[in-house]
Design an enzyme around this catalytic site. Structure first.
Site, PDB file in Angstrom:
ATOM      1  N   GLY A  24       0.683  -1.166  -0.032  1.00  0.00           N
ATOM      2  CA  GLY A  24      -0.202   0.133   0.144  1.00  0.00           C
ATOM      3  C   GLY A  24       0.683   1.300  -0.039  1.00  0.00           C
ATOM      4  CB  CYS A  25       0.309   4.629  -1.343  1.00  0.00           C
ATOM      5  SG  CYS A  25      -1.450   4.870  -0.728  1.00  0.00           S
ATOM      6  CG  PHE A  26      -1.100   6.177   3.889  1.00  0.00           C
ATOM      7  CD1 PHE A  26      -0.729   7.348   3.839  1.00  0.00           C
ATOM      8  CD2 PHE A  26      -2.817   5.949   3.530  1.00  0.00           C
ATOM      9  CE1 PHE A  26      -1.493   8.532   3.554  1.00  0.00           C
ATOM     10  CE2 PHE A  26      -3.257   7.113   3.456  1.00  0.00           C
ATOM     11  CZ  PHE A  26      -2.760   8.260   3.521  1.00  0.00           C
ATOM     12  CB  VAL A  27       1.945   0.250   3.839  1.00  0.00           C
ATOM     13  CG1 VAL A  27       2.829  -0.898   4.509  1.00  0.00           C
ATOM     14  CG2 VAL A  27       0.651   0.187   4.346  1.00  0.00           C
TER      15      VAL A  27
END
Lengths: 346, 346, 346, 346
Positions: free
Chosen positions: B149-152
Site C-alpha cells: 500500500g502507498c501509506f505503508v
C-alpha cells in the site's frame, strides 16, 4: 423582519444564500428544504455553519413554506421552478428563482435551450429579470424575480453600457469567460474531482452554451441593432469566481474617453459595480465571497477593439448575492443590507 | 520483450502504470482490460496518451490475458484479486497485484480489516510482499507479488532501519501521513470535488485506517520486540504524493550518528531511496511522478525523539512505480528500467 | 465608536484586520500606517476593498496615532513593538500587539528565541496574553495585549483542557501542525511562489520552531507537572488555515468520556470554540475567514493516546480575528461584534 | 554522444531542459553555468534531481563552454544572448537561444519591443526561427536557433494552417491565452506568491504584450494579406501550461470540412501536434511535462467564426521541449529522442 425560506438549500447556491442571510439583520429564516437531507441539522450537514445557525432541513411542505414566508428563494435545477411557482401563486409570497425557468421571455427559445416544456407560461410576464443595474425600478414592485445566470451577469455588466450607447459593432462581440468549478454545481462527477481539475484548464460547450440566448435577449432589449455574441466558457482550477474577457469592435470615431464615460456614468451610483481607474486591472479573487463586480475598460487603438475585463463571484453577484440584493430592493431595505462582507485575500 | 497486461486499466493506478510501461524499452503491452470501457481507444479515454499508444480497452478474457502475457498487473479494488489469481494459477504467468488481497499474511486480520473472505488462502504463501528494500531476493524468484500500500510504503521506508536496528521504543511510533487526493481513487464523490478540497485539509479514519495492520505486520517481522503504531492519514489539496512525519522515542544512549548510520547503510545501494544530508528537508513534489523516496532523519536532543520525514508519490513508489520495479527485478532487468523519469518541478 | 488605528497595515495581518474592522459597527478607523506605501489609497493598494473604505495609508506619526486613537493594533515583525509600546505608554491608548515581542514572559527565553534584546522589560508585566479562553478576565482590564501566535493558538485550544485537568502524560505531547502559506507573511521569496508550493508539501524548522517556548509557557502555567512538547510545522498548498494533529498518552484510568467532558465543559460557553460531536471531524476550510476554532477529541483505546484535531484560520483566530475579539472584550462590547462572518465554502 | 551545455541553468527553463536532457540517450552534459550558484551541486540546488545527476553549477568560462560543447542552450533573460552569441561565433558550436534576442527579424521592432539595442545585428540572418512545424528544413542545417516564445508557439500552431490556406479574415484574429505561473519565471515577487494567485485569475499587459510582434511576424510570413492579432495573456492558478482560445472570422464559403482538412493535413506527419477528433476538447494538463500540442478546430456556423483551442506546456513545447526537438533535428536524431515522457495525470 422578513420571513425567508429556501427551497433546495443543500447545493452551492443554497449554502451561499445562508452565508448572506444568516448575518442579515432584517431576515428571519423559516424553512430550509431538502429532499435528500430532511431531518438533518444544517450545521451538521454544513459544519462551517457551526455556531451560526440552529435549524434543520425539512421536506418541502408548500402550505408551510409559501404560507408562512414573505419571500422564498428557489435553488433548484432548471425545470423545477415552474410548477412550484404556479403553486406559490396561490399565496401571498414573493419568489426569487435562482434557476433558469423564467429568465427567457421567448417560450420557444426556452424550450429549445433547456429541452423542457415551459409549464407556467402565464407566469412568465410576472417574472422580472433580476439585474438591478437594468431593472431596479421593476424589481421594486416585482412579486417574482428570475435571478440572472452567473456567466450572463458577468457579460451583461461588461457590455450593457457599450451596447446601450451604441458604441460597438453589435455583431462583433466575443465573450471569453472563465469560471471557478462551483459554477458546475455540487453533484458528484469524475470530471469535477480535484485530481482531474487541479493544474488544469479547459473549455466546455464552446459553441452551444445555454447562456447565449439569455445574454443576447438582454443585450438586444437594450440595443437598436441586433446583437450577436460569441461566448466560450472555460473551467478554472479555482473554487469560485468568473472572469470574462470581452472583445468588440468600436464604431468609427468612438474614442476611449467616450467608452470610459459611458461605463462610468452607467455605474456611478451602483453600489456593487466598480469601474476601475486607468492602469488598474481586475482580479477574480478580489470579489470572491461578495456581491461586487469589478470592470476595466480599455480601447485598443491599434486594433480598434474595446476590451472589457469583468469579474464577479459566480455564487455572489452571479447567484446568491444578487438574489439578496433583489430581496433588499423588493422589501425597501438599503441595497447593501447583509452584503457588506469583504473578499478574503489572501 | 516482456508481454504485459493490465487488468483494470482505467483507474489512477492503471493509467499510472501506462505512464511507466509505454516508454519502457523491454515491455510489449498486450491487453488493457476494463469492464466499463471495453472497446474504447485508450488515447480517447485518456487523451494525455495521444501519440503514445495505439490500443483499446477490452473485456477480460482470462485465456487470452493469462495465456499470452508474461506478467499481469491487477489494478482492482480489494476483494477482486483472489479469484482472479486462482484462475491465473493455471497459467504460466506472473501476477503483480496492486490491491490489498494478498498483503496480509494473517487471514483473520485480512478478513476483519477488509470485511471480505480470503477466497484464495492457499495462494497466500506464494505471494511475496513487494517491497524491494526488504524482500529483493524473494522478489527475484517470485511468481506472485502483493504490491504494498502507498501509506505503508512511505511508513516502512521511514521506519525499517530504526526498527531493524532496535534504535527506538517499539511502542512509541506515531506516523502522521498526508496524501494527495489520487490516493482516494478516481470514483466520483462529492467529498473529492475540487470545490470541497481546494484550500482545505482534513484527517480521515484517524483511528482505524486499514493500513495499520499492514504497517505493523512488516515492522514486526523486522523487530525483536512487538511494534505498535499510531497512524493518522490526512487529505491534502494536491493531486498526488505522500508526506509522512514519523515520531519515535529513541532508546537510551542512541545518538543521532547511530540513527543516521543506520539509515545510510540500509539504503546506500538502493536506487530509489535517498537519505538527505543534514540540513536538507524533503518536499513532496520532488518525487512526484517518480519511483523515488526521499527521507530526512533527525534526532531531537531536547525530546529524545527520532523525527523521520518520508516522501513518495502515492502512485509512483506507492503503487505503479514500485510495481514496475518489482517487474524489473522478477525479470532480471536493470532495476531502473523505465523508471528514470524526473519529477516535474514546477 | 472606538477609534482604531493600525500600525503596519499592508501585510496580511493588517489587511485581515481591515476585513474585520471595516464592517464592525462600533469601530471608527483612524490611521493606517505604512512606511513603504504612505500616501497610497487603501483601496488602490488592496483593490478587494473597493467600495468598502475611503482612506489612505500614512507615515507613522506617533502623536496623532497614539494621541487620537482608543486602541492601536501593531502588525509588525517581532522586534518593532517594544520601542513603539514604550512610546505609546505616554498616551492614554490601548495596544494590541500582533507580533511576538511581549508574548514570552521570560526575558532570557525571548532574547534567545528571537535573537533580539527585550527593549521594554518594564512593560512586560502590563501585557496580558490575549487568549480569551484562558485570560478573559485579565483581558477585560488590560491596557496592553500580546496577541498569541497562530500555531500556538491552535495548539493551546487543543491541549489546555487535557493539561489543566491532568488527563495526559505531560511529556508525551506531539503537535503536528500544517499551515496555509499566509502564515509565512507577504514578503517576496522564491520558496513561497505558487510554482514552488502548489501540489507540494513540506516541513520547516522541524525541531526548533520559535513557537515552542510560547506553547510550553502557556501549557506549563496551566499544569501541575512540567510539560514538554514536540512541535513540527508544515507548509500546505493553501492560502490560509492551520490544522493541528495532536497526540498525547492519557494517564491510567482516563476514559474517552473523561476527555470529552473535559473539553466540552471547558468550551461550553466559548463563542468561538466548537467541540465537534463524536463522528464529526474538523476541516480546515470550515473556519477560513472566521474567528472560529473547531476541535475533535478522541481516545484511541488501542494505543492509549488522546487524538485532538484542531483547526483555526491562522489570520483569523490565529491573528486578526483574535485581536478583534480581544478588543471587544477590552471595550465591553459583545464578544462576537464584527466577528459573525461565515466561512466561505466552497 | 552530443556534448551539451546550458548557460543559465537555475531558472525554470534551465531546470526543464535538465528534465529532458538527463535521460536523453544521446546527450552528454558538459557545463551548467550559473552566476549566483557556481559551485553548488545540481541535485542540492534542485533536490528533485537526486539520483539523476552528479554535476555542479559553474561560472561561465566561454572557452570551456563554447570550445568543448557541440551545442549550447542559452536560458537567460532577453538582452544577454547577443553578446554571448557573438563570442560563440568564434567557435565551432551550435547555439539554441531560449530567449528573445534573435526572434524578431526587424531590428527596429526588436529594439522598440524589448527596449534594448540589437548588439549582434550581423548574426540575425544566421538564426533560424525554431518552430519545426514551419522551418524544419532550415533547422536541419542551422547553426543557430532562436527558440520561439511560449505564447507564440501556442498561437502559431493554432493559426498557421488557417492563415497559410487563407481561410480566415486576417484582421479578425483574437487570441485569448491563459498561462500557468511558471511562464513568469522564478524570480521572487509578491504578485507570484501562492497566497496572491491561488483561487485567482487575472489578465496582464492586455494591450501591449511583447509577444504580439513575434506572432504577427510569423503569421505574416505565411500569409498573402497582412495579419493583425488581438492578444490577451492571462495568469492561471496553475504551475505550467498554456491554453489559447483563438477566434477568427472565416472567409465566405469556407466550410468546417475545409478548416479541418487544412489542420489535419498540416499536422498529419507532425510527431508532437495532435488535432483532436470532432467532439474532443483539449485540456491543458494533458500535455503538461511534454513537448506535445493538442488542438481542437471548430467552425461556429451561427457566427461564422473559427474557434481553435490550442494547448501546450509553456516549459515544454513552449520552451525546453521545443529546444530539444530543435537539437534533435539539428543533429539528425529521431525527433522524439528524449521527448517520450507522458503527461502526469492526475
Amino acid at each position: 423582519m422578513i420571513k425567508v425560506s429556501i427551497i433546495g438549500a443543500t447545493g452551492y447556491t443554497g449554502s451561499e444564500l445562508l452565508r448572506y442571510l444568516i448575518p442579515h439583520s432584517e431576515v428571519e429564516l423559516m424553512y430550509l428544504t431538502s429532499r435528500s437531507h430532511a431531518g438533518t441539522k444544517a450545521d451538521s450537514y454544513y459544519p462551517f455553519l457551526k455556531g451560526s445557525i440552529d435549524k434543520q432541513f425539512s421536506e418541502l411542505n408548500q402550505e408551510a413554506v409559501f404560507g408562512e414566508s414573505d419571500v422564498v428563494f428557489i435553488c433548484l435545477p432548471h425545470g423545477h421552478s415552474m410548477e412550484l411557482s404556479a403553486a406559490a401563486s396561490e399565496y401571498d409570497v414573493k419568489i426569487i428563482d435562482l434557476g433558469a425557468d423564467f429568465r427567457l421571455k421567448n417560450i420557444d427559445v426556452y424550450e429549445q435551450t433547456y429541452n423542457v416544456e415551459q409549464a407556467a407560461p402565464n407566469l412568465l410576464k410576472d417574472f422580472v429579470y433580476g439585474l438591478p443595474e437594468k431593472y431596479r425600478n421593476d424589481i421594486k414592485n416585482a412579486k417574482y424575480i428570475a435571478n440572472p445566470g452567473c456567466f450572463v451577469t458577468s457579460a451583461l455588466l461588461g457590455l450593457l453600457p457599450a451596447v446601450s450607447d451604441a458604441l460597438i459593432d453589435e455583431q462583433s462581440v466575443i465573450i471569453d469567460s472563465k469560471t471557478g468549478v462551483s459554477g458546475a454545481g455540487r453533484s458528484a462527477s469524475v470530471d469535477k474531482l480535484l485530481t482531474e481539475l487541479m493544474g488544469n484548464f479547459k473549455a466546455y460547450n464552446p459553441l452551444a452554451h445555454r447562456h447565449i440566448p439569455e445574454i443576447e435577449q438582454e443585450l438586444n432589449s437594450s440595443s437598436k441593432n441586433a446583437v450577436q455574441v460569441q461566448f466560450t466558457p472555460h473551467l478554472l482550477p479555482a473554487e469560485r469566481g468568473i472572469f470574462s474577457t470581452i472583445y468588440a469592435t468600436v464604431k468609427d470615431d468612438i474614442t476611449e474617453a467616450d467608452v470610459i464615460d459611458s461605463y462610468k456614468s452607467a455605474y456611478e451610483n451602483e453600489p456593487f459595480v466598480h469601474v476601475l481607474e486607468s492602469g488598474e486591472l481586475p482580479q477574480m479573487k478580489h470579489v470572491a465571497g461578495t456581491n461586487s463586480c469589478q470592470l476595466s475598460v480599455q480601447l485598443d487603438e491599434r486594433t480598434g477593439r474595446l476590451l472589457v475585463l469583468s469579474v464577479i463571484d459566480n455564487l455572489g453577484k452571479g447567484a446568491a448575492g444578487q438574489a439578496v440584493q433583489n430581496m433588499n430592493i423588493m422589501f425597501g431595505l438599503p441595497e447593501k443590507s447583509g452584503l457588506t462582507t469583504i473578499a478574503m485575500m489572501p
